[in-house]
Design a protein around this motif. Structure first.
Motif, short mmCIF file in Angstrom:
data_model
loop_
_atom_site.label_atom_id
_atom_site.label_comp_id
_atom_site.label_asym_id
_atom_site.label_seq_id
_atom_site.Cartn_x
_atom_site.Cartn_y
_atom_site.Cartn_z
N GLU A 128 -2.49 7.51 8.29
CA GLU A 128 -2.20 6.90 6.98
C GLU A 128 -0.76 7.02 6.53
OE1 GLU A 128 -6.51 7.29 4.82
OE2 GLU A 128 -5.03 8.82 4.47
N VAL B 246 1.74 -0.63 11.69
CA VAL B 246 1.09 -1.61 10.82
C VAL B 246 1.56 -1.34 9.39
CG1 VAL B 246 -0.91 -1.94 12.32
CG2 VAL B 246 -0.95 -0.11 10.61
N ASP B 247 0.92 -1.98 8.41
CA ASP B 247 1.39 -1.81 7.04
C ASP B 247 0.92 -0.47 6.46
OD1 ASP B 247 2.93 -4.03 7.06
OD2 ASP B 247 1.45 -5.35 6.14
N ALA B 248 1.31 -0.23 5.20
CA ALA B 248 1.18 1.10 4.62
C ALA B 248 -0.28 1.54 4.46
CB ALA B 248 1.90 1.15 3.27
N ARG B 249 -0.53 2.78 4.83
CA ARG B 249 -1.80 3.47 4.69
C ARG B 249 -2.95 2.75 5.41
NH1 ARG B 249 -3.63 7.91 1.88
NH2 ARG B 249 -5.70 7.70 0.99
N VAL C 107 -2.78 0.29 1.24
CA VAL C 107 -1.67 0.14 0.30
C VAL C 107 -0.84 -1.10 0.62
CG1 VAL C 107 0.51 1.20 -0.42
CG2 VAL C 107 -1.60 2.53 -0.46
N GLY C 108 -0.71 -1.41 1.90
CA GLY C 108 0.01 -2.62 2.30
C GLY C 108 -0.72 -3.89 1.87
N THR D 247 -5.45 -8.62 -9.83
CA THR D 247 -4.07 -8.20 -9.59
C THR D 247 -3.86 -7.89 -8.11
OG1 THR D 247 -4.32 -7.11 -11.70
CG2 THR D 247 -2.34 -6.62 -10.47
N GLU E 111 -2.15 -5.76 -6.61
CA GLU E 111 -2.17 -4.33 -6.27
C GLU E 111 -3.58 -3.83 -5.96
OE1 GLU E 111 -0.49 -5.61 -8.73
OE2 GLU E 111 1.55 -4.83 -8.73
N TRP E 112 -4.59 -4.51 -6.51
CA TRP E 112 -5.95 -4.01 -6.31
C TRP E 112 -6.63 -4.60 -5.08
CZ3 TRP E 112 -5.44 0.18 -8.36
CH2 TRP E 112 -4.93 0.35 -9.65
N GLN F 45 -7.07 -4.08 -1.86
CA GLN F 45 -6.80 -2.99 -0.93
C GLN F 45 -7.85 -2.96 0.17
OE1 GLN F 45 -6.49 0.55 -3.35
NE2 GLN F 45 -4.51 -0.07 -4.20
N GLU G 146 10.70 5.84 6.35
CA GLU G 146 10.02 4.55 6.44
C GLU G 146 11.02 3.46 6.85
OE1 GLU G 146 6.90 4.29 6.33
OE2 GLU G 146 6.66 2.12 6.24
N ARG H 175 10.84 1.33 10.42
CA ARG H 175 10.63 -0.12 10.38
C ARG H 175 11.81 -0.90 10.95
NH1 ARG H 175 5.18 -1.09 9.48
NH2 ARG H 175 4.49 0.63 8.16
N GLU I 295 7.71 -0.98 1.68
CA GLU I 295 6.60 -0.45 0.89
C GLU I 295 6.36 0.99 1.32
OE1 GLU I 295 3.62 -3.34 2.04
OE2 GLU I 295 2.91 -2.09 3.69
N ALA J 93 3.68 4.26 0.91
CA ALA J 93 2.42 4.82 0.44
C ALA J 93 2.71 6.27 0.06
CB ALA J 93 1.36 4.76 1.54
N GLY K 209 -2.01 5.38 -5.14
CA GLY K 209 -2.97 4.29 -5.21
C GLY K 209 -2.41 2.90 -5.00
N GLN K 210 -1.12 2.78 -4.94
CA GLN K 210 -0.52 1.49 -4.64
C GLN K 210 0.85 1.70 -4.03
OE1 GLN K 210 1.01 -0.78 -8.15
NE2 GLN K 210 -0.29 0.63 -9.30
N LYS K 211 1.37 0.62 -3.44
CA LYS K 211 2.65 0.79 -2.76
C LYS K 211 3.79 0.98 -3.76
CE LYS K 211 2.80 -4.17 -1.98
NZ LYS K 211 2.62 -5.16 -0.91
N LEU L 36 2.95 -5.16 -12.17
CA LEU L 36 2.45 -4.34 -13.29
C LEU L 36 3.26 -3.07 -13.50
CD1 LEU L 36 -1.45 -4.56 -12.99
CD2 LEU L 36 0.11 -5.90 -14.42
#
Lengths: 329, 403
Positions: A160, A181-184, A203-204, A231, A233-234, A236, B315, B319, B338, B340, B344-346, B383
């Motif tokens: 992760e 790959v992308d985040a987490r 997260v990505g 949104t 961001e959600w 996931q 990171e 990358r 991005e 982590a 909870g979000q990037k 946000l």
């Protein structure tokens, strides 16, 4: 058949027979409840809760032996994997798992069990009969998702914080390839033709499609998600499941409360299905009539009709359902 | 045999599987050298001994980040090395000059605003400097620097994070008590701005003047129990007491001692923070565990922020495959970046001033009470940009990205 093509050992062929024989019957569906320290048992025909039994602390990953005689549960906070009798719910034994086991994958032969130790940057390989640790493979930071190629020769682990899918040779326990790959990255799943590996990045917000048909595996495409009114961001992605014929890929989108349906050929999103809150892991019923999703924040599971892409029911289970497995018989 | 044995195995494994990139990396490892400088100013003791600064404050976070980077780096052929230096304010410019002379161009700072600015300038335009402590909005606005990125949240991000929660609770009548030091004035001003931004009302303001003296004395609570009720007596009707006490002079004395039975928020009670040691969500439990095993103590904001800064470097290196400051800065500010970071979000950077966007945790020190941005606070692009000064308000021109 590609490099990771399907392994059809005797045991699996037998399990296949068992599938066909039992399709008309209800199966037990086992749901691990992370907060409750219990497993809820559902009936896959009536979708009633038939039992609940106590397990270790913070149960997350859950799987079954191919012959349906053993139920394995990661008791994360007890640093152990527990084995239960799926008929009596009696604790049969425990396995040394390394610290904080979260997810695992069982060989299609029923042995060994490959466990990711989130707290220790290790993948632990355990013989489920002798309870011996066969190997500890150092991987990236916070190992999580685990997958086996259909022929069982390659084990995938996602880490992760390192943001990689590690390709581990199951005969030498050497890492033979790393793909960023992308985040987490949370979860990995091969398609059954072993031409693609899907890796979700929580997260990505993407699912990487790793092409396995070339000399070296590489990310061929990144699936992104978009739901009006939700949104970005959600969105996931977490759990991923591919149908047997590779035609559909289901992706649980966590706090977006949706499961995305993806065309297994084009890897384009074809539909979003509204399920419960914080949808996490998923499992098919035998024959793939239904897909069961665990919804951690609404304490229920959603039942998806796979052919129709429709959510037909939700059933209350314990607190914070995390993982789900369906008995093969 | 020890040298050749593993190589042979590796080659065999590759051969058998017909792919093997990313192997035998040790031979061609690229060094990524970074430094973390902490400026220690001799201050008074904190009010609570729980807040006494450990010797490895911030540095332990840097050690963890370097381990995390190194675990990834070993798969990709990078060797991350981080040196840590605690210096006095006077010695700070010399430390920068020495690092630059030795070719270290990736520098993380744990210092106040003024020191941060001076060191970023001393490091020069070819270095990449990451601010892991200073909260001053001006460093991201009128005094922004192109070579300086900020992973520490600003005062306005923190105060907006708390204010959104107060609005969500409908606790909108605020009794603001601020300290008498310049940084307390900046914090109080940030709270006034946040209140205007989200529609809360500061019904009364009082200054708690620092009259000096020792912070702690035996049986000090006896006096506190007499003084604080009197100090807070007779205020306009309010929902919460909002403490702006960055200097740590009085805020911890407020809870349970106020004249009216009201919760305390801000510098005591419910506090907006970048991190706290009880955080468990989004995989943070494992992260806290890794940190505690390294350092033998709970993680602080400075540790988290130093970790963030070095993870930004890690990171960007993994990358881009590059280790030079210009490439890393460009990647960090690009859409592709991005991170982590257990929130909870990037996390990404604001391209107009180099400030890292991040959720703000609201904690009573025992638990995470809530995480901002709060539900219902909307933004046209991100946000997280509801927290702190947004693009249309920026005064920064050094990034050449103004709309």
């Amino acid at each position: 058949m590609t490099r990771f093509g399907k392994m059809v050992p005797a045991a699996l062929a037998l399990t296949g027979l068992a599938f066909t024989a039992s399709n008309a019957w209800a199966n037990k569906v086992f749901v691990s409840n992370e907060r409750d320290n219990t497993v809820t048992v559902l009936d896959s025909e009536s979708w009633e809760v038939v039992d609940t039994f106590a397990v270790g602390n913070r149960p997350r990953g859950i799987t079954m032996s191919p012959d349906g005689t053993r139920l394995y549960v990661c008791a994360s906070d007890d640093d152990t994997v527990q084995i239960f009798d799926p008929a009596t719910y009696a604790l049969i034994g425990t396995l040394p798992s390394g610290p904080d086991p979260e997810l695992f994958v069982l060989s299609a032969l029923g042995n060994p069990l490959y466990i990711s130790n989130e707290d220790d940057n290790l993948v632990t390989v355990v013989d489920v009969n002798t309870r011996e640790v066969l190997a500890e493979v150092p991987v990236g930071v916070e190992p999580e998702g685990m997958a086996l190629s259909p022929d069982g020769t390659i084990l995938i682990n996602t880490s992760e914080t390192t943001n990689m899918a590690h390709f581990i040779d199951t005969s030498s326990y050497e890492i033979v390839h790393n793909v960023l790959v992308d985040a987490r990255p949370r979860y990995a799943e091969f398609n059954h033709a072993a031409t693609k590996l899907y890796v979700s990045a929580e997260v990505g917000g993407t699912v990487s499609v790793i092409d396995l048909t070339q000399a070296e595996p590489s990310v061929a495409k990144k699936i992104t998600f978009e739901v009006p009114g939700v949104t970005a961001e959600w969105l996931q992605p977490v759990g991923v499941r591919v149908t047997d014929d590779d035609s559909k890929v289901f992706v649980a989108l966590g706090p977006a409360n949706r499961v995305a349906v993806i065309d297994g050929k084009t890897d384009e999103v074809s539909d979003y299905l509204m399920v419960g809150q914080r949808v996490w892991q998923m499992a098919f019923t035998p024959g793939e009539k239904y897909l069961v999703t665990t919804n951690g924040n609404s304490n229920d599971v959603s039942i998806i009709d796979v052919a129709d892409n429709k959510v037909i029911k939700s059933v209350q289970v314990g607190q914070q359902p995390w993982g789900v497995v369906v008995a093969p018989n | 045999m020890r040298i050749f044995g593993p190589c042979k195995l590796t080659i065999l494994a590759c051969f058998a599987l017909s792919f093997c990139a990313g192997l035998a990396v040790e031979a061609r490892a690229v060094e990524v050298k970074a430094a973390v400088i902490r400026v220690d100013n001799k201050g008074l003791l904190p009010i609570s001994r729980l807040d006494l600064p450990p010797d490895d404050l911030g540095f332990a976070g840097a050690v963890l980040a370097t381990e995390d980077n190194q675990t990834t780096g070993k798969f990709l052929g990078f060797d991350f090395q981080t040196e840590t230096l605690a210096v006095t304010a006077e010695a700070a410019p010399g430390a920068i000059a020495d690092l630059r002379a030795r070719g270290v161009a990736l520098i993380v700072l744990l210092a106040n605003g003024e020191e941060t600015l001076a060191m970023a300038d001393a490091a020069g335009p070819d270095a990449l400097v990451l601010n892991a402590r200073a909260r001053d909005d001006r460093l991201r606005e009128e005094d922004c620097r192109a070579n300086l990125l900020h992973v520490a949240p600003t005062r306005s991000m923190l105060t907006d994070g708390l204010m959104q929660f107060l609005m969500w609770k409908k606790w909108t009548r605020l009794f603001l008590i601020h300290g008498s030091h310049p940084e307390d004035a900046l914090l109080a001003e940030a709270y006034r701005h946040s209140a205007r931004k989200f529609g809360a009302k500061i019904v009364e303001e009082r200054e708690f003047t620092d009259r000096g003296g020792a912070r702690v004395s035996d049986s000090g609570h006896v006096l506190v129990q007499r003084q604080i009720p009197v100090f807070t007596q007779g205020a306009e009707d309010h929902d919460v007491v909002l403490a702006a006490d960055e200097s740590d002079v009085f805020a911890p004395y407020l809870p349970y001692h106020t004249w009216d039975a009201r919760p305390v928020v801000g510098s005591a009670g419910l506090r907006p923070v970048s991190w706290h040691a009880a955080m468990e969500s989004w995989g943070a439990t494992q992260f806290q565990g890794r940190f505690e095993r390294i350092s033998g103590r709970p993680m602080r904001e400075e540790d988290y922020q130093a970790w963030l800064a070095l993870r930004v470097i890690g990171e960007a290196v993994s990358r881009t495959g590059k280790a030079d400051p210009a490439s890393l800065r460009a990647y960090a500010l690009s859409d592709a970046f991005e991170l982590a970071a257990f929130k909870g979000q990037k996390l990404t950077f604001r391209t107009w001033n180099g400030q890292m966007r991040q959720p703000i945790l609201l904690s009573d020190r025992t638990l995470t009470v809530s995480v901002s941005p709060q539900e219902g606070f909307l933004h046209q692009s991100n946000l997280l940009d509801t927290l702190g000064r947004d693009r249309p308000e920026t005064a920064c021109t050094a990034f050449g990205d103004i709309q």
